[in-house]
Scaffold this motif. Structure first.
Motif, short mmCIF file in Angstrom:
data_model
loop_
_atom_site.label_atom_id
_atom_site.label_comp_id
_atom_site.label_asym_id
_atom_site.label_seq_id
_atom_site.Cartn_x
_atom_site.Cartn_y
_atom_site.Cartn_z
N VAL A 7 88.69 13.10 14.27
CA VAL A 7 87.55 12.20 14.91
C VAL A 7 88.39 10.57 14.58
N TYR A 8 88.54 9.71 15.29
CA TYR A 8 88.94 8.70 15.13
C TYR A 8 88.75 7.70 16.18
N SER A 64 81.12 13.93 12.45
CA SER A 64 82.42 14.21 11.30
C SER A 64 81.58 14.90 10.19
N MET A 74 80.90 8.46 15.20
CA MET A 74 81.69 8.68 14.53
C MET A 74 81.29 9.42 13.34
N GLU A 75 80.29 8.97 12.68
CA GLU A 75 79.75 9.67 11.37
C GLU A 75 79.01 10.84 11.97
N GLU A 120 84.58 -0.04 8.24
CA GLU A 120 84.34 1.37 8.43
C GLU A 120 84.10 2.33 7.13
N ARG A 152 79.45 3.03 17.85
CA ARG A 152 80.84 3.70 17.63
C ARG A 152 80.75 4.31 16.39
N LYS A 153 80.45 3.60 15.36
CA LYS A 153 80.36 3.99 13.90
C LYS A 153 79.46 5.06 13.59
N PHE A 162 85.08 12.04 5.87
CA PHE A 162 85.81 10.81 6.23
C PHE A 162 87.18 10.56 5.21
N CYS A 204 86.76 12.43 10.09
CA CYS A 204 86.93 11.12 10.80
C CYS A 204 87.98 10.31 10.11
N SER A 223 85.70 19.16 10.66
CA SER A 223 86.06 17.79 11.35
C SER A 223 86.09 16.70 10.47
#
Length: 195
Positions: free
Chosen positions: A39-40, A100, A96-97, A115, A92-93, A103, A7, A5
């Motif tokens: 992932v975004y 994922s 997301m991390e 980000e 959110r961040k 990145f 991000c 995955s």
């Protein structure tokens, strides 16, 4: 390492150069073809929307993470495989991390830089050991890379910390570099008076 995955950090605008949208489209489609989850930030606008639409059109899995106040502004993508709604940008961040294995940053503005640099800082502090890639579309990141080098010369960034990210002009090269990435132990503080 095989990344399952990735991000994506990128603009909620499309920018002035058509190459940016083309790169976002290629990234979305390529991740789908390689069975890598995208992932975004969960938006349906700008480069974010382009990448998500391309991944979905190619049969890929796309996971969005968006704070509630942005979802209420009707910028959330409604056709994603999953959409997580957080209370804050910080949550959110963090999510997301967590979702994922690596990145990638495409061109973008303040949000993209925020980000990207948060993940670089977390990497520097060993919060994660995941690869971070900059896809340098049409030389977009050249000024940013020059600024980072300036920070090294001026004694604010350790040269060893440049290994925290990889840069490439093409997506295949970037993905190859990310897949072969191995985090090296990095010490931020060597002494009280040195970086």
């Amino acid at each position: 390492m095989t990344i399952q995955s990735i991000c994506l950090f990128c603009g909620s605008s499309s920018g002035s150069n058509p190459a940016y949208s083309a790169a976002a489209r290629e990234l979305g489609a390529t991740l789908a073809e390689r069975a890598i989850t995208l992932v975004y930030g969960g938006g349906n606008i700008g480069l974010m929307g382009v990448a998500a639409d391309a991944a979905l059109a190619a049969g890929g899995r796309v996971v969005g993470v968006i704070p509630g106040f942005l979802k209420e502004k009707e910028v959330a993508h409604e056709s994603l495989s999953e959409l997580h709604v957080t209370q804050t940008m910080h949550e959110r961040k963090a999510l997301m991390e967590d979702l994922s294995g690596g990145f990638i940053a495409l061109p973008g503005g303040f949000g993209t830089y925020d980000e990207l640099f948060e993940m670089l800082t977390w990497g520097q502090l060993s919060v994660h050991q995941k690869p971070i890639g900059l896809l340098n579309v049409a030389g977009f990141f050249d000024p940013l890379l020059a600024m980072v080098q300036h920070g090294v010369r001026e004694g604010f960034i350790r040269e060893a910390n440049l290994q925290l990210f990889v840069v490439a002009d093409t997506l295949p090269e970037l993905l190859e570099r990310m897949n072969s990435y191995r985090a090296a132990p990095v010490t931020k503080w060597l002494s009280h008076d040195r970086i």
